[in-house]
Write a protein that holds these residues in place. Structure first.
Motif, short mmCIF file in Angstrom:
data_model
loop_
_atom_site.label_atom_id
_atom_site.label_comp_id
_atom_site.label_asym_id
_atom_site.label_seq_id
_atom_site.Cartn_x
_atom_site.Cartn_y
_atom_site.Cartn_z
N VAL A 177 9.09 23.54 11.57
CA VAL A 177 9.61 23.89 13.03
C VAL A 177 10.38 25.40 12.98
O VAL A 177 10.05 26.08 14.03
N LYS A 178 11.38 25.73 11.94
CA LYS A 178 12.00 26.98 11.93
C LYS A 178 10.97 28.03 11.88
O LYS A 178 11.13 29.12 12.53
N LYS A 179 9.92 28.01 11.16
CA LYS A 179 8.78 28.85 10.84
C LYS A 179 8.01 29.19 12.13
O LYS A 179 7.78 30.22 12.34
N VAL A 180 7.76 28.22 12.79
CA VAL A 180 6.79 28.31 13.76
C VAL A 180 7.76 29.02 15.03
O VAL A 180 7.08 29.72 15.60
N LYS A 181 8.93 28.78 15.33
CA LYS A 181 9.64 29.52 16.13
C LYS A 181 9.86 30.90 15.78
O LYS A 181 9.75 31.87 16.51
N ALA A 182 9.95 31.07 14.56
CA ALA A 182 10.00 32.70 13.95
C ALA A 182 8.63 33.27 14.29
O ALA A 182 8.70 34.40 14.75
N VAL A 183 7.61 32.73 13.91
CA VAL A 183 6.31 33.27 14.25
C VAL A 183 6.07 33.44 15.71
O VAL A 183 5.59 34.79 16.00
N MET B 253 9.73 31.30 3.69
CA MET B 253 11.13 30.86 3.97
C MET B 253 12.27 31.61 3.81
O MET B 253 13.09 31.63 4.63
N ASP B 254 12.35 32.04 2.64
CA ASP B 254 13.46 33.13 2.45
C ASP B 254 13.37 34.41 3.34
O ASP B 254 14.83 34.74 3.65
N LYS B 255 12.51 34.82 3.89
CA LYS B 255 12.34 35.92 4.87
C LYS B 255 12.97 35.26 6.17
O LYS B 255 13.56 36.15 6.91
N ILE B 256 12.64 33.99 6.60
CA ILE B 256 12.82 33.62 7.72
C ILE B 256 14.24 33.29 7.82
O ILE B 256 14.92 33.47 9.20
N GLU B 257 14.85 32.86 6.81
CA GLU B 257 16.40 32.51 6.59
C GLU B 257 17.07 33.72 7.26
O GLU B 257 18.33 33.63 7.71
N THR B 258 16.61 34.96 7.25
CA THR B 258 17.29 36.15 7.29
C THR B 258 17.28 36.77 8.87
O THR B 258 17.47 37.45 9.31
N MET B 259 16.34 36.09 9.27
CA MET B 259 16.00 36.47 10.91
C MET B 259 16.85 36.06 11.97
O MET B 259 17.30 34.89 11.85
N GLU B 260 17.23 36.86 12.94
CA GLU B 260 18.00 36.38 13.94
C GLU B 260 16.93 36.27 15.28
O GLU B 260 16.34 37.31 15.76
N ILE B 261 16.81 34.99 15.94
CA ILE B 261 15.76 34.71 16.64
C ILE B 261 16.22 34.19 18.02
O ILE B 261 17.21 33.16 17.95
#
Length: 503
Positions: free
Chosen positions: A99-105, A319-327
């Motif tokens: 879910v976190k990845k989908v929202k980031a994409v 996942m390691d890159k997504i953890e650093t994203m501010e969305i």
């Protein structure tokens, strides 16, 4: 052949689907006769609409590791970043991570409209993980279409849950409707806590697939059927598959070529089973099209694919890159809506242009009715947007179109190695160019935004005419323009069958 279950109530299902033979199609201009609610489901789905795949992106999340059948063409692999085929992933995820990845994409790629769960195993063999992911996404990202791809064994038991989560697109892989054919494809299934083999296993799988298809159609869920073309095993048989799934209400049929390179480690690959030639795939798709609407733009995506069909941006969203994203997902939703509206307007204009193009396909001569000329295959280099906008040497794939007196239609895509690869050696460049020319077998022209002197000469020597005169033009219009130029130049004989180039 035992078809007692499969042949039941075909006429009823055909009527329920609302599609007459050959009437429903995957291109938006072919969908104009459908009810508004169905068109709305399809117009921005890159896997269900041929036009949409140029503009809208999809992503898969790999939350389903287990599988309940074994296929001779499948080998689920992990951490295979350089392979692009079903069943391959770089990292498995929990539902929360997915879910976190989908929202980031969705925030980064606003053209992303579809989230699918397609593996690396079977999503319905992993129901808790699959439905937990869908449940969260339906609440947190309601503008994203939710899809599932399944082998169908567990499908009848999951239909109610699928409907509950508003999943209105389901893909079922159906490779046969004859257990004897199925025994050559599936060595075993795992059902009711037992491993079952041979034709008995195939019969159970076939019956469950067909029952699931019927249940989905009854609930108004769109069904796409995938079939893997395996030469000498199910090639002729797939015509019967297409006829039956059409009669039962499937919306679209996607006949895909077997991927059988030995290095992938599949049974078929190790045993030397060949993949089909492009001509074999096209001929079978054309034969099935009499009973079914065909999908021809499939890319046989990885189980963690991200981006437009034909590209993979998965490396940007580990996942390691997504953890650093501010969305800021709320702001992203506003941006997504605006971009989707703009794309829809462009697609509507494109559909109108297509209609005008079809009426002006081939000019008449001296006031007489339009003459008929043999069809011509043309390859196109594009990076998306429905335009000829890519350098020949930068292409990783070419889209193949057929121009004829009836108009322009998309045929297939053909993957190639890039010819322009920086400072690579001359030998590697020559090998890539030779491979590209082999991949374009049957094409008489290649349209691109630009092309160098060396590939130009080699293409001409192979009987393929390079053309860089239609850069940044819409693909269908440019293909028809080149076809008309060939007619005017006297290159096409009247009423002659296609004589394939570089055969």
């Amino acid at each position: 052949m035992e078809l007692s279950v499969i042949g039941q109530n075909e006429a009823e299902h055909a009527a329920a689907s609302g599609c007459s033979s050959g009437s429903c199609g995957s291109s938006d201009d072919q969908l104009s006769h459908l009810p508004d609610d169905i068109r709305e489901k399809v117009h921005n789905h890159p896997c269900y609409s041929e036009d949409a795949h140029h503009y809208f992106a999809r992503m898969h999340v790999a939350v389903a590791p287990a599988c309940n059948i074994q296929c001779h063409y499948c080998n689920r692999k992990y951490d295979c970043a350089n392979e692009s085929r079903p069943g391959v992933v770089s990292e498995l995820m929990t539902p929360d991570q997915a879910v976190k990845k989908v929202k980031a994409v969705a925030a980064t790629i606003p053209q992303m409209t579809v989230l699918g769960i397609a593996g690396p195993g079977d999503p319905l063999a992993n129901p808790e993980r699959t439905f937990d992911t869908f449940r969260q996404l339906s609440e947190q990202a309601p503008d994203i279409k939710l899809c599932v791809s399944t082998n169908g064994l567990a499908l009848p038991d999951a239909v109610e849950e699928l409907a509950k989560h508003n999943i209105d697109h389901v893909t079922i892989t159906i490779n046969c409707v004859d257990p004897e054919v199925g025994a050559k494809i599936y060595p075993w299934i795992y059902w009711n806590n037992k491993r079952i083999r041979g034709a008995k296993a195939a019969k159970i799988l076939i019956e469950r697939q067909q029952k699931g298809l019927e249940m989905l159609v009854e609930r108004g869920i769109l069904v796409k059927v995938n079939s893997v073309l395996i030469p000498g095993v199910n090639d002729e048989h797939l015509k019967e598959v297409s006829r039956i799934v059409k009669a039962k209400g499937a919306f679209l049929h996607n006949v895909m070529p077997l991927i059988a390179e030995a290095e992938h480690g599949t049974f078929f690959g190790v045993m030397g089973q060949r993949s089909p030639e492009p001509e074999e795939l096209q001929d079978l798709q054309d034969a099935c099209a009499g009973d079914m609407n065909m999908m021809r733009h499939c890319r046989q995506c990885r189980a963690d694919a991200v981006g437009l069909l034909g590209e993979d941006r998965g490396d940007e969203f580990t996942m390691d890159k997504i953890e650093t994203m501010e969305i800021d997902y709320e702001a992203a939703m506003v941006k997504r809506a605006a971009i989707h509206a703009a794309i829809k307007e462009e697609l509507d204009e494109k559909a109108a242009k297509k209609a005008r193009l079809a009426s002006l396909s081939v000019p008449s001569h001296n006031g007489a009715s339009a003459r008929k000329y043999r069809p011509v295959l043309m390859a196109v280099a594009t990076s998306g947007g429905g335009l000829i906008n890519q350098h020949f040497g930068h292409a990783k794939e070419f889209l193949v179109y057929e121009a004829s007196s009836e108009g322009v239609r998309f045929i297939s895509h053909r993957k190639v190695d890039q010819f322009c690869v920086g400072n690579d050696t001359c030998g590697e460049k020559e090998s890539a160019l030779s491979g590209s020319i082999r991949s374009l077998k049957g094409c008489e022209a290649v349209l691109c935004s630009k092309i160098g002197y060396e590939p130009w000469g080699d293409l001409e020597a192979a009987g393929i005419q390079p053309n860089g005169e239609h850069a940044m033009e819409p693909i269908e219009e440019a293909v028809m323009a080149v076809y008309q130029e060939m007619i005017a130049a006297g290159q096409l004989d009247e009423d002659k069958p296609l004589m394939k180039a570089n055969a």
